[in-house]
Write a protein that holds these residues in place. Structure first.
Motif, short mmCIF file in Angstrom:
data_model
loop_
_atom_site.label_atom_id
_atom_site.label_comp_id
_atom_site.label_asym_id
_atom_site.label_seq_id
_atom_site.Cartn_x
_atom_site.Cartn_y
_atom_site.Cartn_z
N ALA A 130 -2.36 -1.03 -16.67
CA ALA A 130 -1.31 -0.29 -16.98
C ALA A 130 0.31 0.14 -16.86
N LEU A 131 1.04 -0.93 -16.14
CA LEU A 131 1.88 -0.69 -16.07
C LEU A 131 2.47 -1.20 -17.51
N GLU A 132 2.03 -2.66 -17.87
CA GLU A 132 2.01 -2.88 -19.55
C GLU A 132 1.86 -1.79 -20.52
N TYR A 133 1.51 -0.91 -20.26
CA TYR A 133 0.68 0.72 -21.57
C TYR A 133 1.34 1.40 -21.10
N ASP A 166 8.05 1.24 -10.36
CA ASP A 166 7.08 0.52 -9.69
C ASP A 166 6.62 -0.45 -10.05
N THR A 167 6.28 -1.47 -9.35
CA THR A 167 5.83 -2.81 -10.04
C THR A 167 4.01 -3.20 -9.55
N GLU A 168 3.93 -4.11 -9.62
CA GLU A 168 2.21 -4.32 -9.94
C GLU A 168 1.84 -4.37 -8.63
N LYS A 169 3.01 -4.58 -7.75
CA LYS A 169 2.81 -4.88 -6.14
C LYS A 169 1.91 -3.60 -5.96
N THR A 170 3.83 -2.61 -6.02
CA THR A 170 3.92 -1.38 -5.51
C THR A 170 2.80 -0.59 -5.69
N LEU A 171 2.52 -0.10 -6.67
CA LEU A 171 1.24 0.38 -7.75
C LEU A 171 0.48 -0.06 -6.97
N SER A 172 -0.72 -1.67 -7.19
CA SER A 172 -1.05 -2.04 -6.11
C SER A 172 -1.49 -1.03 -4.99
#
Length: 205
Positions: A130-133, A166-172
């Motif tokens: 999601a972040l990469e897109y 947002d990072t992968e961690k915060t989004l998760s």
């Protein structure tokens, strides 16, 4: 009353949210058993604390095929009354792909939660995808399990806004909070016979 079987591989935080909702009498279902494919899954202790039967059926080192493993899994579920006629199976961080035979036997009686707004970003690392897109919104989906990868009929979804920082961690973390809210809700709808499947769609009665 329906019998519930939950399959886990790790901490089982979604398992915990479902079991706590049952304990508070919010869901009319019997939590029959929690099964882990790993003996050191932290969720086993949580389930025991909440008074639920636990079973371990290690997948690591299992010599048979996926179908043979699932056949044994089904026999454990059956022992606790989680049958295709009177059971519901919840996948809660169960890190195995279940066989088509298992899916067929428990047709529309296996549900899973996925940390994305399906059909976008199926499979692993959904938050990273999601972040990469550059997605502006993400979220989570509770869906029935079919023989595809995260392709079964959708029951409930929750939306989470993706912020620039947002990072992968915060989004998760944001998504997980919503997972804990909607997974028990989906189990409740199923237990109260409020879900009807029509082709690819689910109808909430």
């Amino acid at each position: 009353m329906l019998n519930l079987g939950i399959l886990i591989s790790g901490r089982g935080s979604n398992m915990e949210s479902i079991l706590k909702a049952i304990k508070k009498k919010k869901i009319p279902i019997n939590p029959a058993v929690v099964i882990s494919n790993k003996h050191d899954a932290k969720g086993l202790k949580i389930a025991e604390k909440l008074g639920v039967n636990v079973e371990v059926f290690e997948s690591k080192g299992f010599k048979g095929s996926r179908e043979e493993y699932d056949k044994e899994l089904i026999s454990i579920l059956t022992k606790y009354g989680v049958t295709p006629k009177n059971g519901l199976v919840c996948l809660a961080g169960f890190m195995r792909i279940i066989s088509p035979e298992f899916v067929k036997k428990y047709k529309n009686r296996i549900i899973n939660i996925h940390p994305a707004l399906l059909p976008s970003f199926p499979g692993l690392d959904s938050q990273k995808q999601a972040l990469e897109y550059g997605a502006k919104y993400s979220g989570c989906t509770v869906h029935f399990v079919d023989s595809g990868m995260d392709t079964g009929p959708i029951i409930i979804q929750a939306i989470v806004k993706v912020k620039e920082n947002d990072t992968e961690k915060t989004l998760s973390k944001k998504i997980l909070k919503e997972e804990h809210r909607i997974y028990p809700e989906a189990v409740n709808l199923f237990a109260r016979k409020k879900i009807r499947v029509s082709g690819r769609k689910t109808i909430i009665i």
